[in-house]
Design an enzyme around this catalytic site. Structure first.
Site, short mmCIF file in Angstrom:
data_model
loop_
_atom_site.label_atom_id
_atom_site.label_comp_id
_atom_site.label_asym_id
_atom_site.label_seq_id
_atom_site.Cartn_x
_atom_site.Cartn_y
_atom_site.Cartn_z
N LYS A 1 0.84 -1.20 0.00
CA LYS A 1 0.00 0.00 0.00
C LYS A 1 0.88 1.25 0.00
O LYS A 1 0.64 2.20 -0.74
CB LYS A 1 -0.92 -0.01 1.23
CG LYS A 1 -2.06 -1.00 1.11
CD LYS A 1 -2.81 -1.24 2.42
CE LYS A 1 -3.86 -2.33 2.22
NZ LYS A 1 -4.49 -2.80 3.46
N GLN B 1 -4.69 -1.42 9.60
CA GLN B 1 -4.65 -2.77 9.02
C GLN B 1 -5.24 -3.78 10.02
O GLN B 1 -4.88 -3.78 11.19
CB GLN B 1 -3.19 -3.14 8.68
CG GLN B 1 -3.02 -4.47 7.97
CD GLN B 1 -3.58 -4.48 6.55
OE1 GLN B 1 -3.69 -3.45 5.90
NE2 GLN B 1 -3.95 -5.65 6.08
N ASP C 1 -11.24 2.88 4.23
CA ASP C 1 -11.67 1.48 4.23
C ASP C 1 -13.19 1.36 4.08
O ASP C 1 -13.69 0.28 3.75
CB ASP C 1 -11.29 0.84 5.57
CG ASP C 1 -10.10 -0.09 5.48
OD1 ASP C 1 -9.90 -0.68 4.41
OD2 ASP C 1 -9.38 -0.22 6.48
N1 GUN Z 1 -6.86 -6.76 6.24
C1 GUN Z 1 -7.21 -7.52 5.17
N2 GUN Z 1 -7.97 -6.80 4.30
C2 GUN Z 1 -8.10 -5.57 4.84
C3 GUN Z 1 -8.76 -4.39 4.41
O1 GUN Z 1 -9.41 -4.31 3.36
N3 GUN Z 1 -8.64 -3.31 5.23
C4 GUN Z 1 -7.96 -3.35 6.39
N4 GUN Z 1 -7.92 -2.26 7.14
N5 GUN Z 1 -7.34 -4.44 6.83
C5 GUN Z 1 -7.41 -5.53 6.05
#
Ligand code: GUN
Length: 299
Positions: free
Chosen positions: A53, A97, A120
């Site tokens: 990311k 995350q 998100d």
């Molecule tokens: N962990 C796995 N997928 C995601 C996601 O889409 N967002 C977040 N914040 N954590 C994750």
């Protein structure tokens, strides 16, 4: 044979457009989109996602910050950091995350992120906006929004008259996916583990989105000829044919069989997976545009 929906190519296209729109926003307003990613603990899969990311954010020209906190970090410390980022005008998107360590209440953390920085799309305000059709200002979770973009590439933006079946009812994928399909005028069914005659339900679908986390559960003879099949699953299974102890990644759909019947299908890997980070970039860009009083570009 079905057309293969190339998620990698669509994701690269989205990322390139985000990069251009970032340059335009900077030139016209001086605003640089800022993304903050918080990771708590040392989960290896999470570390890989978060690094990716950050790398993509930099490629797009964003101000990108990562906060790496120890697994023992208290909930109060995490909430203090979130409050700081909520107040930081250089930050337009905040992503915590998941999963978080067991001693931290995920729900409380998710709701602590300012709704207008919740890239998100997990905050109740964004869930509510999507559910009521306020899609211009809602943040939508990245996996369903990426899946929807792939569906649009095949079927266009108006799904009037089409039956869509979403398999899986999670808050992160199934429910927001159903809302997006409904907003595009599809006739939507959400199927799940308690659904009676799942094969029969799927056989009526022009669009199938599989998000159950069970390897190759959706069989080829469940697929209506010509259907669009979006496979959200990422499952690691044993692959003894590759050697002892080896594994491979498969989706929730029996790809080999389904691709003989479907009109278009996403592969795993290389379908929905690459779209999620691209959509996170698009969401952060949209947030920065809104903060500058501008209409965010559509993808
Ligand atoms: N962990 C796995 N997928 C995601 C996601 O889409 N967002 C977040 N914040 N954590 C994750």
């Amino acid at each position: 044979m079905a057309d293969i929906i190339d998620g990698k190519a669509v994701a690269a296209d989205v990322t390139a457009k985000v990069k251009d729109a970032t340059a335009a926003l900077k030139a016209e307003t001086g605003v640089t989109p800022g993304l903050a990613v918080i990771i708590v603990g040392e989960d290896p899969a999470s570390q890989v996602y978060v690094a990716s990311k950050g790398r993509t954010a930099k490629e797009c020209g964003f101000h990108s910050v990562q906060h790496t906190l120890k697994a023992e970090t208290s909930q109060a410390e995490l909430l203090t950091l979130i409050a700081q980022l909520n107040a930081d005008t250089a930050i337009h998107g905040i992503l915590v995350q998941l999963p978080l360590p067991k001693h931290i209440d995920e729900g409380a953390v998710i709701q602590a992120v300012a709704a207008d920085k919740d890239v998100d799309g997990f905050h109740f305000i964004n869930v509510g906006k999507l559910g009521t059709g306020e899609t211009d200002t809602a943040f939508v979770p990245c996996t369903p929004s990426g899946s929807m973009l792939l569906i649009e590439r095949v079927r266009g933006r108006d799904l009037s008259g089409l039956n869509a079946v979403v398999i899986g009812r999670s808050n992160i994928v199934g429910k927001p996916m159903a809302n997006l399909l409904l907003a595009a005028n599809a006739t939507v069914t959400i199927a799940h583990s308690r659904t009676k005659d799942l094969p029969g339900v799927v056989r009526g679908a022009d669009i199938v989105v599989a998000a159950v986390g069970r390897p190759e559960m959706v069989k080829g003879d469940w697929i209506k000829p010509g259907a669009t099949v979006i496979d959200v699953g990422i499952n690691r299974i044993a692959a003894p044919e590759k050697g002892e102890g080896k594994t491979r990644i498969v989706g929730d759909v029996d790809y080999a069989a389904a691709s003989r019947v479907a009109g278009a299908i996403t592969p795993v890997p290389g379908g929905v997976g690459p779209m999620t980070i691209a959509m996170l970039m698009a969401a952060t860009l949209a947030s920065a545009y809104r903060s500058a009083g501008r209409q965010a570009p559509r993808f």
